[in-house]
Design a protein around this motif. Structure first.
Motif, PDB file in Angstrom:
ATOM      1  N   UNK A   1     102.997  24.683  15.013  1.00  0.00           N
ATOM      2  CA  UNK A   1     104.113  25.482  14.652  1.00  0.00           C
ATOM      3  C   UNK A   1     103.304  26.409  13.993  1.00  0.00           C
ATOM      4  N   UNK A   2     104.697  27.686  13.747  1.00  0.00           N
ATOM      5  CA  UNK A   2     104.441  28.887  13.314  1.00  0.00           C
ATOM      6  C   UNK A   2     105.466  29.371  11.472  1.00  0.00           C
ATOM      7  N   UNK A   3     104.267  30.464  10.596  1.00  0.00           N
ATOM      8  CA  UNK A   3     105.294  30.053   9.767  1.00  0.00           C
ATOM      9  C   UNK A   3     106.340  30.525   9.796  1.00  0.00           C
ATOM     10  N   UNK A   4     106.884  31.216  11.309  1.00  0.00           N
ATOM     11  CA  UNK A   4     108.719  31.382  10.972  1.00  0.00           C
ATOM     12  C   UNK A   4     109.309  30.185  11.393  1.00  0.00           C
ATOM     13  N   UNK A   5     108.860  29.073  11.518  1.00  0.00           N
ATOM     14  CA  UNK A   5     108.975  27.970  11.698  1.00  0.00           C
ATOM     15  C   UNK A   5     109.464  28.019  13.550  1.00  0.00           C
ATOM     16  N   UNK A   6     109.246  28.416  14.427  1.00  0.00           N
ATOM     17  CA  UNK A   6     109.228  28.567  16.118  1.00  0.00           C
ATOM     18  C   UNK A   6     108.574  27.327  16.269  1.00  0.00           C
ATOM     19  N   UNK A   7     108.057  26.944  16.892  1.00  0.00           N
ATOM     20  CA  UNK A   7     107.389  25.911  17.550  1.00  0.00           C
ATOM     21  C   UNK A   7     106.918  25.888  19.123  1.00  0.00           C
TER      22      UNK A   7
ATOM     23  N   UNK B   1      84.640  20.958  11.327  1.00  0.00           N
ATOM     24  CA  UNK B   1      83.622  21.998  10.570  1.00  0.00           C
ATOM     25  C   UNK B   1      84.660  23.203  10.935  1.00  0.00           C
ATOM     26  N   UNK B   2      83.313  24.385  11.032  1.00  0.00           N
ATOM     27  CA  UNK B   2      83.805  25.823  11.399  1.00  0.00           C
ATOM     28  C   UNK B   2      84.975  26.253  12.524  1.00  0.00           C
ATOM     29  N   UNK B   3      85.832  27.122  12.295  1.00  0.00           N
ATOM     30  CA  UNK B   3      86.932  27.437  13.391  1.00  0.00           C
ATOM     31  C   UNK B   3      87.004  26.644  13.345  1.00  0.00           C
ATOM     32  N   UNK B   4      88.114  25.464  12.339  1.00  0.00           N
ATOM     33  CA  UNK B   4      89.073  23.852  12.800  1.00  0.00           C
ATOM     34  C   UNK B   4      90.496  24.971  12.801  1.00  0.00           C
ATOM     35  N   UNK B   5      90.411  25.796  11.655  1.00  0.00           N
ATOM     36  CA  UNK B   5      91.971  25.855  11.957  1.00  0.00           C
ATOM     37  C   UNK B   5      92.173  26.368  12.256  1.00  0.00           C
ATOM     38  N   UNK B   6      93.501  26.852  12.025  1.00  0.00           N
ATOM     39  CA  UNK B   6      94.436  25.969  12.808  1.00  0.00           C
ATOM     40  C   UNK B   6      93.448  25.040  14.189  1.00  0.00           C
ATOM     41  N   UNK B   7      94.628  24.581  15.151  1.00  0.00           N
ATOM     42  CA  UNK B   7      93.995  23.473  15.918  1.00  0.00           C
ATOM     43  C   UNK B   7      93.286  24.669  16.842  1.00  0.00           C
TER      44      UNK B   7
ATOM     45  N   UNK C   1     100.063  31.062  12.540  1.00  0.00           N
ATOM     46  CA  UNK C   1     100.223  29.794  12.809  1.00  0.00           C
ATOM     47  C   UNK C   1     100.051  29.146  11.650  1.00  0.00           C
ATOM     48  N   UNK C   2     101.082  28.065  11.023  1.00  0.00           N
ATOM     49  CA  UNK C   2     100.235  27.131  10.103  1.00  0.00           C
ATOM     50  C   UNK C   2      99.896  25.918  10.270  1.00  0.00           C
ATOM     51  N   UNK C   3     100.472  25.158  10.775  1.00  0.00           N
ATOM     52  CA  UNK C   3      99.844  24.277  11.133  1.00  0.00           C
ATOM     53  C   UNK C   3     100.935  23.627  12.658  1.00  0.00           C
TER      54      UNK C   3
END
Length: 177
Positions: free
Chosen positions: A107-113, A71-77, A92-94
Protein backbone atom coordinates in the motif's frame (compact mmCIF):
# COMPACT_ATOMS: atom_id res chain seq x y z
CA UNK A 1 7.98 -20.97 7.78
CA UNK A 2 9.43 -24.47 7.84
CA UNK A 3 5.95 -25.72 8.73
CA UNK A 4 4.59 -24.32 5.45
CA UNK A 5 7.26 -26.05 3.41
CA UNK A 6 6.76 -29.30 5.34
CA UNK A 7 3.01 -29.09 4.76
CA UNK A 8 3.60 -28.55 1.04
CA UNK A 9 5.88 -31.58 0.82
CA UNK A 10 3.48 -33.74 2.84
CA UNK A 11 0.50 -32.79 0.69
CA UNK A 12 2.50 -33.27 -2.50
CA UNK A 13 3.52 -36.76 -1.39
CA UNK A 14 -0.08 -37.51 -0.43
CA UNK A 15 -1.25 -36.39 -3.86
CA UNK A 16 1.27 -38.68 -5.56
CA UNK A 17 0.23 -41.66 -3.41
CA UNK A 18 -3.47 -41.00 -4.08
CA UNK A 19 -2.77 -40.59 -7.79
CA UNK A 20 -0.95 -43.93 -7.82
CA UNK A 21 -3.96 -45.48 -6.08
CA UNK A 22 -6.28 -44.07 -8.72
CA UNK A 23 -4.00 -45.32 -11.50
CA UNK A 24 -4.00 -48.78 -9.89
CA UNK A 25 -7.68 -49.04 -10.76
CA UNK A 26 -6.62 -49.84 -14.34
CA UNK A 27 -4.79 -52.98 -13.20
CA UNK A 28 -6.38 -56.43 -12.93
CA UNK A 29 -7.73 -57.40 -9.53
CA UNK A 30 -9.26 -54.03 -8.83
CA UNK A 31 -11.92 -53.86 -6.11
CA UNK A 32 -15.56 -53.98 -7.11
CA UNK A 33 -17.50 -51.78 -7.71
CA UNK A 34 -14.49 -50.08 -9.21
CA UNK A 35 -16.08 -46.77 -10.35
CA UNK A 36 -16.84 -45.84 -6.73
CA UNK A 37 -13.30 -46.64 -5.63
CA UNK A 38 -11.90 -44.68 -8.56
CA UNK A 39 -14.01 -41.63 -7.69
CA UNK A 40 -12.96 -41.78 -4.04
CA UNK A 41 -9.29 -42.13 -4.89
CA UNK A 42 -9.46 -39.32 -7.44
CA UNK A 43 -11.18 -37.12 -4.82
CA UNK A 44 -8.35 -37.79 -2.37
CA UNK A 45 -5.76 -37.01 -5.06
CA UNK A 46 -7.37 -33.68 -5.97
CA UNK A 47 -7.81 -32.78 -2.28
CA UNK A 48 -4.12 -33.39 -1.63
CA UNK A 49 -3.26 -31.41 -4.76
CA UNK A 50 -5.39 -28.48 -3.60
CA UNK A 51 -3.77 -28.58 -0.18
CA UNK A 52 -0.29 -28.73 -1.74
CA UNK A 53 -0.91 -25.75 -4.02
CA UNK A 54 -2.51 -23.73 -1.22
CA UNK A 55 0.33 -24.52 1.20
CA UNK A 56 2.86 -23.44 -1.44
CA UNK A 57 1.15 -20.04 -1.64
CA UNK A 58 0.77 -19.93 2.14
CA UNK A 59 4.50 -20.53 2.47
CA UNK A 60 5.13 -17.52 0.16
CA UNK A 61 2.86 -15.22 2.17
CA UNK A 62 4.37 -16.38 5.46
CA UNK A 63 7.90 -15.87 4.13
CA UNK A 64 7.02 -12.32 3.00
CA UNK A 65 5.40 -11.60 6.35
CA UNK A 66 8.41 -12.99 8.22
CA UNK A 67 10.86 -10.85 6.23
CA UNK A 68 8.99 -7.72 7.35
CA UNK A 69 10.38 -6.36 10.62
CA UNK A 70 13.29 -8.80 10.63
CA UNK A 71 16.24 -6.51 11.26
CA UNK A 72 17.76 -3.65 9.29
CA UNK A 73 16.33 -2.77 5.87
CA UNK A 74 13.14 -4.71 6.47
CA UNK A 75 10.65 -1.82 6.36
CA UNK A 76 8.82 -1.58 4.00
CA UNK A 77 8.53 -5.29 3.41
CA UNK A 78 11.22 -6.66 1.07
CA UNK A 79 8.51 -8.33 -1.03
CA UNK A 80 7.18 -4.83 -1.80
CA UNK A 81 10.60 -3.54 -2.84
CA UNK A 82 12.37 -6.40 -4.64
CA UNK A 83 11.85 -6.46 -8.39
CA UNK A 84 9.54 -3.42 -8.39
CA UNK A 85 10.20 -0.28 -10.46
CA UNK A 86 11.63 2.63 -8.40
CA UNK A 87 8.76 4.99 -9.27
CA UNK A 88 6.26 2.43 -7.98
CA UNK A 89 8.20 1.89 -4.75
CA UNK A 90 8.17 5.59 -3.85
CA UNK A 91 5.70 6.39 -1.13
CA UNK A 92 5.25 2.87 0.27
CA UNK A 93 3.51 3.09 3.61
CA UNK A 94 2.63 -0.46 4.64
CA UNK A 95 1.52 -3.88 3.43
CA UNK A 96 -1.49 -6.16 3.87
CA UNK A 97 -1.27 -9.94 4.04
CA UNK A 98 -4.28 -12.16 3.44
CA UNK A 99 -4.49 -15.91 3.84
CA UNK A 100 -7.86 -16.47 2.17
CA UNK A 101 -7.49 -15.61 -0.66
CA UNK A 102 -3.71 -15.67 -0.61
CA UNK A 103 -2.17 -12.27 -1.27
CA UNK A 104 0.51 -9.89 -0.10
CA UNK A 105 -0.40 -6.36 -1.13
CA UNK A 106 1.75 -3.27 -0.86
CA UNK A 107 0.00 0.00 0.00
CA UNK A 108 1.31 3.43 -0.98
CA UNK A 109 0.75 6.74 0.81
CA UNK A 110 -1.95 7.79 -1.66
CA UNK A 111 -3.96 4.59 -0.96
CA UNK A 112 -3.15 2.76 -4.17
CA UNK A 113 -2.41 -0.94 -3.83
CA UNK A 114 -0.27 -3.26 -5.91
CA UNK A 115 0.41 -6.94 -5.52
CA UNK A 116 3.90 -7.92 -4.48
CA UNK A 117 3.70 -11.12 -6.51
CA UNK A 118 1.26 -11.83 -9.36
CA UNK A 119 1.74 -15.59 -8.85
CA UNK A 120 -0.81 -15.56 -6.05
CA UNK A 121 -3.54 -15.28 -8.70
CA UNK A 122 -2.81 -18.67 -10.26
CA UNK A 123 -2.24 -20.24 -6.84
CA UNK A 124 -5.68 -19.09 -5.68
CA UNK A 125 -7.42 -20.20 -8.88
CA UNK A 126 -5.68 -23.56 -8.97
CA UNK A 127 -6.44 -24.31 -5.31
CA UNK A 128 -10.08 -23.27 -5.78
CA UNK A 129 -10.44 -25.35 -8.97
CA UNK A 130 -8.95 -28.43 -7.32
CA UNK A 131 -11.18 -27.95 -4.27
CA UNK A 132 -14.24 -27.74 -6.53
CA UNK A 133 -13.13 -30.88 -8.37
CA UNK A 134 -12.69 -32.62 -5.02
CA UNK A 135 -16.20 -31.70 -3.92
CA UNK A 136 -17.66 -32.84 -7.24
CA UNK A 137 -15.85 -36.18 -7.13
CA UNK A 138 -16.75 -36.78 -3.48
CA UNK A 139 -20.42 -36.03 -4.08
CA UNK A 140 -20.43 -38.26 -7.15
CA UNK A 141 -18.73 -41.07 -5.21
CA UNK A 142 -21.35 -40.81 -2.49
CA UNK A 143 -24.19 -40.81 -5.00
CA UNK A 144 -22.84 -43.74 -7.07
CA UNK A 145 -24.33 -46.55 -4.93
CA UNK A 146 -27.79 -44.99 -5.08
CA UNK A 147 -27.52 -44.54 -8.83
CA UNK A 148 -26.48 -48.17 -9.23
CA UNK A 149 -29.41 -49.32 -7.08
CA UNK A 150 -31.86 -47.29 -9.16
CA UNK A 151 -30.40 -48.65 -12.37
CA UNK A 152 -30.73 -52.27 -11.26
CA UNK A 153 -34.30 -51.66 -10.03
CA UNK A 154 -35.29 -50.14 -13.37
CA UNK A 155 -33.95 -53.04 -15.44
CA UNK A 156 -36.31 -56.05 -15.39
CA UNK A 157 -34.80 -59.20 -14.06
CA UNK A 158 -33.16 -61.39 -16.64
CA UNK A 159 -34.14 -64.50 -14.69
CA UNK A 160 -37.01 -66.55 -16.14
CA UNK A 161 -40.29 -66.56 -14.31
CA UNK A 162 -40.60 -69.52 -12.00
CA UNK A 163 -42.68 -72.27 -13.58
CA UNK A 164 -46.07 -73.05 -12.18
CA UNK A 165 -46.07 -75.67 -9.55
CA UNK A 166 -47.78 -78.76 -10.89
CA UNK A 167 -48.42 -80.05 -7.40
CA UNK A 168 -50.51 -77.06 -6.52
CA UNK A 169 -54.24 -77.36 -6.31
CA UNK A 170 -55.81 -77.61 -9.74
CA UNK A 171 -58.19 -74.91 -10.84
CA UNK A 172 -61.77 -75.62 -10.03
CA UNK A 173 -63.46 -77.96 -12.43
CA UNK A 174 -60.31 -79.84 -13.42
CA UNK A 175 -59.34 -83.28 -12.29
CA UNK A 176 -55.97 -84.63 -11.63
CA UNK A 177 -54.94 -87.82 -13.30
Amino acid sequence: MILGLGLFLLCGAGALVALAGAAAMALPGRPQPWPEHLLRRAAVATACGAAAVYSLGLFGVLASEHAFGDGADSVPAPACRDGIAPEVKQGLSHHRASYLPLRFDCVRDDGTVYSSDPDYVWVNWTAASLALATATLAIRAGYAPELRARRTAAVPSALPEPSQDVTAHPPQGERRP
